[in-house]
Structures are given as C-alpha cells and as structure tokens.
Design an enzyme around this catalytic site. Sequence first.
Site, PDB file in Angstrom:
ATOM      1  N   PRO A 101      56.838 -14.739  24.222  1.00 13.76           N
ATOM      2  CA  PRO A 101      55.717 -15.336  24.946  1.00 13.76           C
ATOM      3  C   PRO A 101      54.956 -14.295  25.764  1.00 13.76           C
ATOM      4  O   PRO A 101      55.561 -13.379  26.318  1.00 13.76           O
ATOM      5  CB  PRO A 101      56.377 -16.376  25.858  1.00 13.76           C
ATOM      6  CG  PRO A 101      57.824 -16.065  25.864  1.00 13.76           C
ATOM      7  CD  PRO A 101      58.137 -15.311  24.611  1.00 13.76           C
ATOM      8  N   ALA A 104      54.999 -13.659  30.343  1.00 12.96           N
ATOM      9  CA  ALA A 104      56.112 -14.428  30.906  1.00 12.96           C
ATOM     10  C   ALA A 104      57.176 -13.494  31.473  1.00 12.96           C
ATOM     11  O   ALA A 104      58.260 -13.923  31.829  1.00 12.96           O
ATOM     12  CB  ALA A 104      56.706 -15.328  29.840  1.00 12.96           C
ATOM     13  N   GLY A 105      56.873 -12.189  31.502  1.00 11.93           N
ATOM     14  CA  GLY A 105      57.849 -11.230  32.037  1.00 11.93           C
ATOM     15  C   GLY A 105      58.889 -10.830  31.008  1.00 11.93           C
ATOM     16  O   GLY A 105      59.929 -10.288  31.341  1.00 11.93           O
ATOM     17  N   GLY A 107      58.241  -8.756  28.456  1.00 12.70           N
ATOM     18  CA  GLY A 107      57.924  -7.454  27.874  1.00 12.70           C
ATOM     19  C   GLY A 107      57.196  -7.523  26.545  1.00 12.70           C
ATOM     20  O   GLY A 107      57.386  -6.660  25.687  1.00 12.70           O
ATOM     21  N   SER A 108      56.345  -8.539  26.359  1.00 11.20           N
ATOM     22  CA  SER A 108      55.702  -8.686  25.048  1.00 11.20           C
ATOM     23  C   SER A 108      54.755  -7.519  24.742  1.00 11.20           C
ATOM     24  O   SER A 108      54.741  -7.011  23.619  1.00 11.20           O
ATOM     25  CB  SER A 108      55.001 -10.038  24.944  1.00 11.20           C
ATOM     26  OG  SER A 108      53.659  -9.957  25.292  1.00 11.20           O
ATOM     27  N   ALA A 111      56.816  -4.497  23.673  1.00  9.32           N
ATOM     28  CA  ALA A 111      57.441  -4.665  22.354  1.00  9.32           C
ATOM     29  C   ALA A 111      56.409  -4.462  21.251  1.00  9.32           C
ATOM     30  O   ALA A 111      56.680  -3.815  20.233  1.00  9.32           O
ATOM     31  CB  ALA A 111      58.074  -6.053  22.254  1.00  9.32           C
ATOM     32  N   ASP A 152      60.151  -1.306  30.359  1.00  9.69           N
ATOM     33  CA  ASP A 152      59.894  -2.180  29.205  1.00  9.69           C
ATOM     34  C   ASP A 152      59.865  -1.420  27.881  1.00  9.69           C
ATOM     35  O   ASP A 152      60.496  -1.828  26.906  1.00  9.69           O
ATOM     36  CB  ASP A 152      58.556  -2.922  29.380  1.00  9.69           C
ATOM     37  CG  ASP A 152      58.660  -4.078  30.367  1.00  9.69           C
ATOM     38  OD1 ASP A 152      59.652  -4.109  31.120  1.00  9.69           O
ATOM     39  OD2 ASP A 152      57.752  -4.926  30.388  1.00  9.69           O
TER      40      ASP A 152
HETATM   41  O1  PMV Z   1      56.899  -9.038  35.257  1.00  9.45           O
HETATM   42  P1  PMV Z   1      57.640  -8.088  34.431  1.00  9.45           P
HETATM   43  O2  PMV Z   1      58.780  -8.647  33.690  1.00  9.45           O
HETATM   44  O3  PMV Z   1      56.805  -7.178  33.611  1.00  9.45           O
HETATM   45  O4  PMV Z   1      58.482  -7.160  35.403  1.00  9.45           O
HETATM   46  C1  PMV Z   1      57.918  -6.360  36.367  1.00  9.45           C
HETATM   47  C2  PMV Z   1      59.035  -5.555  36.933  1.00  9.45           C
HETATM   48  C3  PMV Z   1      58.623  -4.833  38.215  1.00  9.45           C
HETATM   49  O5  PMV Z   1      59.794  -4.162  38.663  1.00  9.45           O
HETATM   50  C4  PMV Z   1      58.184  -5.823  39.280  1.00  9.45           C
HETATM   51  C5  PMV Z   1      57.491  -3.829  37.962  1.00  9.45           C
HETATM   52  C6  PMV Z   1      57.873  -2.613  37.105  1.00  9.45           C
HETATM   53  O6  PMV Z   1      56.919  -1.903  36.677  1.00  9.45           O
HETATM   54  O7  PMV Z   1      59.059  -2.331  36.915  1.00  9.45           O
END
Ligand code: PMV
Length: 322
Positions: A101, A104-105, A107-108, A111, A152
């Site tokens: 998705p 949504a955090g 890492g799309s 990837a 990521d």
């Molecule tokens: O929102 P996401 O899953 O892309 O995570 C961000 C993670 C942070 O530590 C808040 C920012 C980063 O660049 O690591």
Amino acid sequence: MIKLVIASAPGKVILVGEHFVVEYEPAVVAAVNLRAKVEATLREDELTIIESLDLKKRVTLARGEECKDFQLKPIHKIVEEITKLTGEWKGINVRISSEIPIAAGMGSSAAVAVAATLAISKAFGLELSKDEISEIAYKAEEIVHGKPSGIDNTISTYGGVIAYRRGEGFVPIECDFSGYKLILADSGIPRSTGEMVAKVRALRSRYPKVMEPLYHSAGRLAIEAAKAIREGDFVKLGELMNINHGLLSAIGVSNEKLEIMVYTARKAGALGAKITGAGGGGCIVALVEDGKVEKVAEALKKVSKKIYVLEVSMEGVRLESS
Ligand code: PMV
C-alpha cells in the site's frame, strides 16, 4: 527478440527505533511478504516510457527530457543514473505494479526504486552489486523524501531483519519468525513523514535535556530487541515493542486513534503493539503468535480502516525473470 526483465523487492515494517534513527540511534526493521514488481524492456528507439499501474500514470520522455511527474520522477532518475554507468543512451519501457500500500509506512516507494534499479540495470546489460542497487535506489528516494535515513532502500535490497544505524550501515540479524505474524492496522489517517520528523525535531529542540535520555533509551532498546530476535525470544521482543511505543508517544507522534488500535491489539492477545513508521496516522504493528492471529485480526478490524496479516520475508530484491 527484445527480452523482458522482471524484478521484485519487498516492503518493510519498522519493528523498533523509528524517529530515533533520524538522530543516529539504531533501529530494527523487517522485510515483509508484500512486494513491488518492475518490468523493463529495451526499446528500439530512444524513448523512455514509465508506467505505474497502481498510480494509473504513464509518461513518455524523449532523450534528455526532464520528467515533470513528481511520482514517476524517481524512476526516471534511476534510468539516468544507470545510463551514466553504461555511458550509452538506450530507450526503455518500465512498468511498475505493487502489492505494497502507498503512503502507509511500508516502504512502497523504496521497494519500487530497488526493484526498478535491478530490472533496468539488467535490461541495459549491467551487473550491479546489492550495495550499488541500494545506493541508486537511495538517490531516487531523496527525490521523494528529501533526506531519508536510508533504512527503507537497505531493507528492501537485502530482505530479512536488520539492525540499521544512519551513517554506519546495517547488520543482518539471524532470525526465525515462523510461528509469528506481524499484523498491521491502518488508521486511515493520512500523514506526512516529513512533517512528523519536523514536529519531533521541534519538540526535541525545546526540551533537549528531557529528550536526550529518551533517545539514549530508544538506542539501548533497539540493541536489546536485536538480541531478543536472535535468541527467538518473542515475548521479550513484544515487551520491548510496547516500551518503544511509550517512547514514541512521549515524543509526540501518537494520537487517540493509534492508542486505541495499540491497546485493542494488546488486549486481544498480541505479544506487543506499537506505532510503526512516522506516526500521526498511518499504521500500528502488532507481533502475534499464529494461534492468536484470528482473534487479534478480528479485534483490529473493528477499530481500523484496513489490516494486513504479514510474514517476515528473508528475501530482498530478486530477479523474477530475465
Ligand atoms: O513513515 P515511514 O515508514 O516511511 O517511516 C519513517 C521513519 C522515520 O524514522 C520517521 C524517518 C526516517 O527517515 O527514518
């Protein structure tokens, strides 16, 4: 016959250490079994055609033309970076589809960038190492996120579970997650990682002496979590995830909805539950034994927009066919 190259790369879930990782504390991140797929085919002319099935977008670019579409620009950057390495301009078709998705955090974007780097480089006849793939994907990520920590693109390239420290790189953590699932529940609240990082930075600069020990604690916690994973001690990992959630609340990235989701997961039997990623919205992650998956999933469905029952995936970027 012009050959088709297909590559794929996994999304990720941050198990502990988000936000604190921005300030050089370690974090632990796992690759999951949702993947982005990129197909690349050389063209007989000099055009670059980039198409995203999920975004329902397509751009056609002449040699040297700038990509004006913000979402497809990172992929064009990858084509340019790889062309710099081969020293020869070639036309290419790039087609992106993803199970991960968006926003949504999970890492799309990373990837997609990692899978695109492998597919395009192979189509151009270039053999890249995993380090080189991750580095080129990071350049694409800079276009999306400004100055990302690099977590990521690293996890998406290597897969498995890693301990990551900004500026220092990563170490793979030996692990066996069989018998356990990660349940992600999406709050449905949109959030911007950049804004949340800025919010945390502002709080930190107002209370440096208060915040410092929290960062130190988060760093120690990530090291303990890495050990628990290596030892297969999932009860301990769950407990550490709960403590990490408390630290994330303390630095201001939780809200009522996320707290409800976290407590719902714990009450239904999760070993641990916390915000994952930037917070402020987005997802929580719950660590759940297989026997309790149904109960936790049912409970989370009632308080979230969507849930994902995921497995840790040991495989990073891979060729699907070439
Ligand atoms: O929102 P996401 O899953 O892309 O995570 C961000 C993670 C942070 O530590 C808040 C920012 C980063 O660049 O690591």
